[in-house]
Design a protein around this motif. Sequence first.
Motif, PDB file in Angstrom:
ATOM      1  N   PHE A 135       0.838  -1.208   0.000  1.00  0.00           N
ATOM      2  CA  PHE A 135       0.000   0.000   0.000  1.00  0.00           C
ATOM      3  C   PHE A 135       0.869   1.252   0.000  1.00  0.00           C
ATOM      4  O   PHE A 135       0.643   2.185  -0.768  1.00  0.00           O
ATOM      5  CB  PHE A 135      -0.923  -0.005   1.222  1.00  0.00           C
ATOM      6  N   ARG A 136       1.891   1.262   0.854  1.00  0.00           N
ATOM      7  CA  ARG A 136       2.740   2.443   0.982  1.00  0.00           C
ATOM      8  C   ARG A 136       3.540   2.698  -0.304  1.00  0.00           C
ATOM      9  O   ARG A 136       3.644   3.827  -0.773  1.00  0.00           O
ATOM     10  CB  ARG A 136       3.690   2.261   2.171  1.00  0.00           C
ATOM     11  N   SER A 137       4.115   1.643  -0.870  1.00  0.00           N
ATOM     12  CA  SER A 137       4.908   1.835  -2.088  1.00  0.00           C
ATOM     13  C   SER A 137       4.027   2.250  -3.263  1.00  0.00           C
ATOM     14  O   SER A 137       4.436   3.069  -4.090  1.00  0.00           O
ATOM     15  CB  SER A 137       5.701   0.574  -2.427  1.00  0.00           C
ATOM     16  N   THR A 138       2.801   1.731  -3.324  1.00  0.00           N
ATOM     17  CA  THR A 138       1.879   2.131  -4.385  1.00  0.00           C
ATOM     18  C   THR A 138       1.484   3.599  -4.216  1.00  0.00           C
ATOM     19  O   THR A 138       1.429   4.351  -5.189  1.00  0.00           O
ATOM     20  CB  THR A 138       0.626   1.236  -4.366  1.00  0.00           C
ATOM     21  N   THR A 139       1.228   3.998  -2.985  1.00  0.00           N
ATOM     22  CA  THR A 139       0.882   5.392  -2.714  1.00  0.00           C
ATOM     23  C   THR A 139       2.017   6.327  -3.126  1.00  0.00           C
ATOM     24  O   THR A 139       1.784   7.358  -3.766  1.00  0.00           O
ATOM     25  CB  THR A 139       0.552   5.578  -1.223  1.00  0.00           C
ATOM     26  N   LEU A 140       3.240   5.962  -2.796  1.00  0.00           N
ATOM     27  CA  LEU A 140       4.387   6.794  -3.170  1.00  0.00           C
ATOM     28  C   LEU A 140       4.554   6.856  -4.687  1.00  0.00           C
ATOM     29  O   LEU A 140       4.863   7.921  -5.237  1.00  0.00           O
ATOM     30  CB  LEU A 140       5.656   6.261  -2.512  1.00  0.00           C
ATOM     31  N   ALA A 141       4.342   5.736  -5.359  1.00  0.00           N
ATOM     32  CA  ALA A 141       4.461   5.729  -6.825  1.00  0.00           C
ATOM     33  C   ALA A 141       3.400   6.612  -7.468  1.00  0.00           C
ATOM     34  O   ALA A 141       3.682   7.342  -8.426  1.00  0.00           O
ATOM     35  CB  ALA A 141       4.348   4.296  -7.342  1.00  0.00           C
ATOM     36  N   ILE A 142       2.181   6.573  -6.944  1.00  0.00           N
ATOM     37  CA  ILE A 142       1.104   7.409  -7.482  1.00  0.00           C
ATOM     38  C   ILE A 142       1.411   8.886  -7.242  1.00  0.00           C
ATOM     39  O   ILE A 142       1.217   9.720  -8.127  1.00  0.00           O
ATOM     40  CB  ILE A 142      -0.253   7.008  -6.875  1.00  0.00           C
ATOM     41  N   GLU A 143       1.897   9.217  -6.054  1.00  0.00           N
ATOM     42  CA  GLU A 143       2.243  10.610  -5.766  1.00  0.00           C
ATOM     43  C   GLU A 143       3.365  11.102  -6.682  1.00  0.00           C
ATOM     44  O   GLU A 143       3.336  12.239  -7.155  1.00  0.00           O
ATOM     45  CB  GLU A 143       2.643  10.755  -4.305  1.00  0.00           C
ATOM     46  N   GLN A 144       4.347  10.242  -6.935  1.00  0.00           N
ATOM     47  CA  GLN A 144       5.445  10.610  -7.839  1.00  0.00           C
ATOM     48  C   GLN A 144       4.916  10.845  -9.252  1.00  0.00           C
ATOM     49  O   GLN A 144       5.291  11.809  -9.917  1.00  0.00           O
ATOM     50  CB  GLN A 144       6.501   9.499  -7.847  1.00  0.00           C
ATOM     51  N   GLU A 145       4.035   9.974  -9.698  1.00  0.00           N
ATOM     52  CA  GLU A 145       3.459  10.111 -11.044  1.00  0.00           C
ATOM     53  C   GLU A 145       2.646  11.402 -11.157  1.00  0.00           C
ATOM     54  O   GLU A 145       2.716  12.103 -12.156  1.00  0.00           O
ATOM     55  CB  GLU A 145       2.585   8.899 -11.363  1.00  0.00           C
ATOM     56  N   ARG A 146       1.878  11.707 -10.116  1.00  0.00           N
ATOM     57  CA  ARG A 146       1.114  12.965 -10.129  1.00  0.00           C
ATOM     58  C   ARG A 146       2.034  14.168 -10.240  1.00  0.00           C
ATOM     59  O   ARG A 146       1.757  15.120 -10.969  1.00  0.00           O
ATOM     60  CB  ARG A 146       0.285  13.093  -8.851  1.00  0.00           C
ATOM     61  N   GLY A 147       3.136  14.134  -9.501  1.00  0.00           N
ATOM     62  CA  GLY A 147       4.093  15.235  -9.560  1.00  0.00           C
ATOM     63  C   GLY A 147       4.707  15.380 -10.935  1.00  0.00           C
ATOM     64  O   GLY A 147       4.887  16.487 -11.440  1.00  0.00           O
ATOM     65  N   ASP A 148       5.026  14.234 -11.571  1.00  0.00           N
ATOM     66  CA  ASP A 148       5.600  14.276 -12.915  1.00  0.00           C
ATOM     67  C   ASP A 148       4.604  14.856 -13.913  1.00  0.00           C
ATOM     68  O   ASP A 148       4.962  15.660 -14.769  1.00  0.00           O
ATOM     69  CB  ASP A 148       6.020  12.880 -13.354  1.00  0.00           C
ATOM     70  N   VAL A 149       3.347  14.429 -13.814  1.00  0.00           N
ATOM     71  CA  VAL A 149       2.320  14.923 -14.739  1.00  0.00           C
ATOM     72  C   VAL A 149       2.103  16.417 -14.531  1.00  0.00           C
ATOM     73  O   VAL A 149       1.968  17.173 -15.493  1.00  0.00           O
ATOM     74  CB  VAL A 149       1.008  14.128 -14.557  1.00  0.00           C
ATOM     75  N   LEU A 150       2.090  16.846 -13.281  1.00  0.00           N
ATOM     76  CA  LEU A 150       1.913  18.264 -12.992  1.00  0.00           C
ATOM     77  C   LEU A 150       3.074  19.075 -13.565  1.00  0.00           C
ATOM     78  O   LEU A 150       2.866  20.137 -14.148  1.00  0.00           O
ATOM     79  CB  LEU A 150       1.787  18.496 -11.491  1.00  0.00           C
ATOM     80  N   ALA A 151       4.284  18.563 -13.439  1.00  0.00           N
ATOM     81  CA  ALA A 151       5.446  19.265 -13.991  1.00  0.00           C
ATOM     82  C   ALA A 151       5.346  19.345 -15.512  1.00  0.00           C
ATOM     83  O   ALA A 151       5.674  20.383 -16.105  1.00  0.00           O
ATOM     84  CB  ALA A 151       6.732  18.549 -13.580  1.00  0.00           C
ATOM     85  N   ASP A 152       4.882  18.261 -16.142  1.00  0.00           N
ATOM     86  CA  ASP A 152       4.697  18.289 -17.602  1.00  0.00           C
ATOM     87  C   ASP A 152       3.655  19.335 -17.990  1.00  0.00           C
ATOM     88  O   ASP A 152       3.836  20.079 -18.951  1.00  0.00           O
ATOM     89  CB  ASP A 152       4.258  16.923 -18.125  1.00  0.00           C
ATOM     90  N   ASP A 153       2.554  19.378 -17.250  1.00  0.00           N
ATOM     91  CA  ASP A 153       1.500  20.354 -17.542  1.00  0.00           C
ATOM     92  C   ASP A 153       2.006  21.786 -17.398  1.00  0.00           C
ATOM     93  O   ASP A 153       1.690  22.648 -18.215  1.00  0.00           O
ATOM     94  CB  ASP A 153       0.296  20.132 -16.626  1.00  0.00           C
ATOM     95  N   VAL A 154       2.796  22.021 -16.372  1.00  0.00           N
ATOM     96  CA  VAL A 154       3.342  23.361 -16.165  1.00  0.00           C
ATOM     97  C   VAL A 154       4.282  23.722 -17.312  1.00  0.00           C
ATOM     98  O   VAL A 154       4.274  24.856 -17.800  1.00  0.00           O
ATOM     99  CB  VAL A 154       4.058  23.446 -14.794  1.00  0.00           C
ATOM    100  N   GLY A 155       5.066  22.754 -17.784  1.00  0.00           N
ATOM    101  CA  GLY A 155       5.961  23.009 -18.908  1.00  0.00           C
ATOM    102  C   GLY A 155       5.201  23.357 -20.175  1.00  0.00           C
ATOM    103  O   GLY A 155       5.583  24.266 -20.922  1.00  0.00           O
ATOM    104  N   ILE A 156       4.110  22.645 -20.424  1.00  0.00           N
ATOM    105  CA  ILE A 156       3.279  22.933 -21.599  1.00  0.00           C
ATOM    106  C   ILE A 156       2.649  24.317 -21.477  1.00  0.00           C
ATOM    107  O   ILE A 156       2.644  25.109 -22.426  1.00  0.00           O
ATOM    108  CB  ILE A 156       2.205  21.843 -21.772  1.00  0.00           C
ATOM    109  N   GLN A 157       2.129  24.618 -20.289  1.00  0.00           N
ATOM    110  CA  GLN A 157       1.518  25.930 -20.082  1.00  0.00           C
ATOM    111  C   GLN A 157       2.552  27.040 -20.249  1.00  0.00           C
ATOM    112  O   GLN A 157       2.268  28.072 -20.874  1.00  0.00           O
ATOM    113  CB  GLN A 157       0.883  26.008 -18.694  1.00  0.00           C
ATOM    114  N   ASP A 158       3.753  26.836 -19.723  1.00  0.00           N
ATOM    115  CA  ASP A 158       4.812  27.844 -19.881  1.00  0.00           C
ATOM    116  C   ASP A 158       5.174  28.059 -21.351  1.00  0.00           C
ATOM    117  O   ASP A 158       5.374  29.188 -21.789  1.00  0.00           O
ATOM    118  CB  ASP A 158       6.060  27.436 -19.097  1.00  0.00           C
TER     119      ASP A 158
END
Length: 107
Positions: free
Chosen positions: A35-58
Motif C-alpha cells: 500500500f505504501r509503495s503504491t501510494t508513493l508511486a502514485i504521488e510521484q506520477e502525479r508530480g511528474d504529470v503536474l510538472a509536464d503540464d506546467v511546462g506545456i503551459q509555460d
Amino acid sequence: MARRVPLRSSLLARLLGTSVLIALLSTSSTAWLVFRSTTLAIEQERGDVLADDVGIQDALTGYAARHGDWKGVSRTVRRLAAAPACPPALHPVVRVRSPGVRAPRSG
C-alpha cells in the motif's frame, strides 16, 4: 491412565498460536508495504504529470507573449506533442485553428 494436558498449557497449542500470529503479522506488514509503495508511486506520477503540464503551459504562455496571434502555434504544439514526457491527450493529430482568438499582448 494418562492425564490430559489442558489446551492452554499444551506445547502444540502454543506453537500453533505463535505460527498463526506470525502469519497474520507478516501478511499485514506485507500489505502495508505494498500500500505504501503504491501510494508513493502514485504521488510521484502525479508530480511528474503536474510538472509536464506546467511546462506545456509555460511554452504556450511564452508563445502568446512573443506573438500577436495563434497562427504559428501549431509548430509549438507539435513540438510539445512529440516530447517523450507529453501527456497522451496531445499525441493524436494536432490541429490548431482558432482564427478569432488572439494572443494577449505583453506590455
